[in-house]
Design an enzyme around this catalytic site. Structure first.
Site, PDB file in Angstrom:
ATOM      1  N   GLU A 151     -16.017   6.105   5.516  1.00 22.88           N
ATOM      2  CA  GLU A 151     -15.119   5.507   6.386  1.00 22.88           C
ATOM      3  C   GLU A 151     -15.258   6.758   7.753  1.00 22.88           C
ATOM      4  O   GLU A 151     -15.656   7.736   7.701  1.00 22.88           O
ATOM      5  CB  GLU A 151     -14.002   5.345   6.073  1.00 22.88           C
ATOM      6  CG  GLU A 151     -13.213   6.440   5.338  1.00 22.88           C
ATOM      7  CD  GLU A 151     -11.759   6.162   4.968  1.00 22.88           C
ATOM      8  OE1 GLU A 151     -11.171   5.260   5.201  1.00 22.88           O
ATOM      9  OE2 GLU A 151     -11.220   6.984   4.232  1.00 22.88           O
TER      10      GLU A 151
ATOM     11  N   ARG B 181       0.695  -1.296  -0.266  1.00 22.02           N
ATOM     12  CA  ARG B 181       0.022  -0.027  -0.036  1.00 22.02           C
ATOM     13  C   ARG B 181       0.852   1.278   0.094  1.00 22.02           C
ATOM     14  O   ARG B 181       0.512   2.386  -0.688  1.00 22.02           O
ATOM     15  CB  ARG B 181      -0.897  -0.024   1.325  1.00 22.02           C
ATOM     16  CG  ARG B 181      -1.805   1.234   1.125  1.00 22.02           C
ATOM     17  CD  ARG B 181      -3.136   0.897   2.276  1.00 22.02           C
ATOM     18  NE  ARG B 181      -2.506   1.156   3.426  1.00 22.02           N
ATOM     19  CZ  ARG B 181      -3.195   1.120   4.745  1.00 22.02           C
ATOM     20  NH1 ARG B 181      -4.535   0.486   4.665  1.00 22.02           N
ATOM     21  NH2 ARG B 181      -2.719   1.064   5.792  1.00 22.02           N
TER      22      ARG B 181
ATOM     23  N   LYS C  98      -2.543   7.090   0.952  1.00 20.09           N
ATOM     24  CA  LYS C  98      -2.492   7.182   2.483  1.00 20.09           C
ATOM     25  C   LYS C  98      -1.015   8.286   2.399  1.00 20.09           C
ATOM     26  O   LYS C  98       0.018   8.020   2.909  1.00 20.09           O
ATOM     27  CB  LYS C  98      -1.863   5.946   3.426  1.00 20.09           C
ATOM     28  CG  LYS C  98      -2.090   6.011   4.885  1.00 20.09           C
ATOM     29  CD  LYS C  98      -2.270   4.708   5.530  1.00 20.09           C
ATOM     30  CE  LYS C  98      -2.056   4.893   7.028  1.00 20.09           C
ATOM     31  NZ  LYS C  98      -3.301   5.611   7.662  1.00 20.09           N
TER      32      LYS C  98
HETATM   33  N1  PMP Z   1      -9.348   4.795   6.794  1.00 25.12           N
HETATM   34  C1  PMP Z   1      -8.452   5.756   7.189  1.00 25.12           C
HETATM   35  C2  PMP Z   1      -8.634   7.009   6.919  1.00 25.12           C
HETATM   36  C3  PMP Z   1      -7.380   5.471   7.942  1.00 25.12           C
HETATM   37  O1  PMP Z   1      -6.176   6.525   8.506  1.00 25.12           O
HETATM   38  C4  PMP Z   1      -7.090   3.969   8.345  1.00 25.12           C
HETATM   39  C5  PMP Z   1      -5.810   3.874   9.351  1.00 25.12           C
HETATM   40  N2  PMP Z   1      -4.719   3.621   8.475  1.00 25.12           N
HETATM   41  C6  PMP Z   1      -8.011   3.008   8.230  1.00 25.12           C
HETATM   42  C7  PMP Z   1      -9.329   3.531   7.524  1.00 25.12           C
HETATM   43  C8  PMP Z   1      -7.754   1.727   8.684  1.00 25.12           C
HETATM   44  O2  PMP Z   1      -6.802   1.142   7.877  1.00 25.12           O
HETATM   45  P1  PMP Z   1      -5.740  -0.100   8.286  1.00 25.12           P
HETATM   46  O3  PMP Z   1      -6.776  -1.035   9.047  1.00 25.12           O
HETATM   47  O4  PMP Z   1      -4.959  -0.329   7.279  1.00 25.12           O
HETATM   48  O5  PMP Z   1      -4.996   0.664   9.381  1.00 25.12           O
END
Ligand code: PMP
Length: 299
Positions: free
Chosen positions: A196, A64, A163
């Site tokens: 989200e 990612r 990200k």
């Molecule tokens: N959405 C956002 C905006 C985030 O910052 C995160 C945390 N990284 C997640 C979802 C969850 O992703 P992950 O399970 O890969 O930590």
């Protein structure tokens, strides 16, 4: 609730940071004020977890990271294998067994203009530390969240799949949550569908079916989200990725969030309304237990 007090959060002075190939004391791990990550939020990162000395789904995180970097035309000056070794080196330097790892790649030092072509080499640094995102009782009783008035970035403006080090969109929603006395806020997308939370993905349960917004809702492809979808499949629980509205949230039997720092956490109140019975339901409790087992056995 004991809310974020201003600022008791100085880093542990004994922390060692992996910085551009070297392990250095935290006081020496510095970034130039001319780094475009400081000037423009121009960089990418990952939040990663280790359990029992093993990094949880490191390959998925590094993939990612590479995708995020590629999307912003940033070349990471290290291979995936080198990054993986560096993550473990950062853990070792701090004797981290169960911990949280923050891996950041900045655009690098540049001029005051926007052009990324006028930057020198990207910087890579890795912080291996501890994290406790939410108080333990929220995992037992469930947490309250609100709907944010701040919509998630339009995917054609800044894809939520990147990200990036620019989290202002999420921070604006987080401020609303904190102002309302809760830790998380649900962000809707430009079409009005649930996307989200500020740092977590969201799931619902309705009539025995686990539901979550699709990636096309404009969300980060959460590593924990994927792990939980696998656990749902293993339990043979019906599952649908589908567009969800505020109505779906309010009439859900259960709701929970997933994220690297949060893991799996029940939501029992949204916008002041109790969800389901107002207590963590059977499916989220099962998935929390399954997630515990999963990380105990290496992911
Ligand atoms: N959405 C956002 C905006 C985030 O910052 C995160 C945390 N990284 C997640 C979802 C969850 O992703 P992950 O399970 O890969 O930590």
């Amino acid at each position: 609730m004991n809310f974020d007090q201003p600022n008791q959060y100085a880093p542990n002075p004994n922390l060692k940071i992996w910085m551009n190939g070297k392990i250095v004391p935290v006081a020496e791990a510095t970034i130039s004020i001319f780094d475009h990550c400081i000037l423009y939020g121009d960089g990418v990162f990952e939040g990663i977890r280790s359990y029992g000395g093993k990094v949880f789904r490191l390959d998925a995180h590094l993939r990612r990271l590479e995708d995020s970097a590629r999307a912003i035309r940033l070349t990471i000056p290290m291979t995936r294998e080198e990054l993986a070794t560096a993550v473990y080196d950062a853990m070792k330097a701090n004797k981290i067994v169960d911990g949280y790892i923050r891996l950041v790649v900045t655009r690098g030092v540049g001029t005051l203009g926007l052009s990324p072509n006028r930057t020198a080499c990207p910087s890579v640094f890795i912080i291996a530390d501890q994290i406790a995102l939410y108080p333990q009782e929220l995992y037992e009783q469930g947490m309250a969240v609100i709907s944010s008035s701040v919509i998630r970035n339009h995917p054609n403006a800044l894809s939520a799949r990147i990200k990036s080090c620019n989290y202002i969109n999420n921070i604006l929603a987080k401020i609303e949550a904190l102002d309302a006395g809760v830790y998380e806020a649900i962000m809707y997308n430009h079409l009005g569908y649930v996307a989200e939370c500020t740092g977590d993905n969201i799931f619902l349960v309705r009539n025995g079916v686990v539901q979550t917004p699709p990636i096309t809702a404009g969300i980060l492809e959460g590593v924990t989200r994927d792990a939980v979808i696998e656990l749902v499949a293993k339990r043979k629980i019906p599952f649908r990725e589908m567009e969800l509205t505020r109505h779906d949230l309010y009439v859900a039997d259960e709701c929970f969030l997933t994220g690297t720092a949060a893991e799996v956490i029940p939501v029992t109140q949204i916008d002041g309304r109790p969800i389901g019975t107002g207590k963590p339901g059977p499916i989220v409790r099962q998935l929390m237990a399954d997630f515990r087992e999963l990380v105990k056995h290496g992911g």
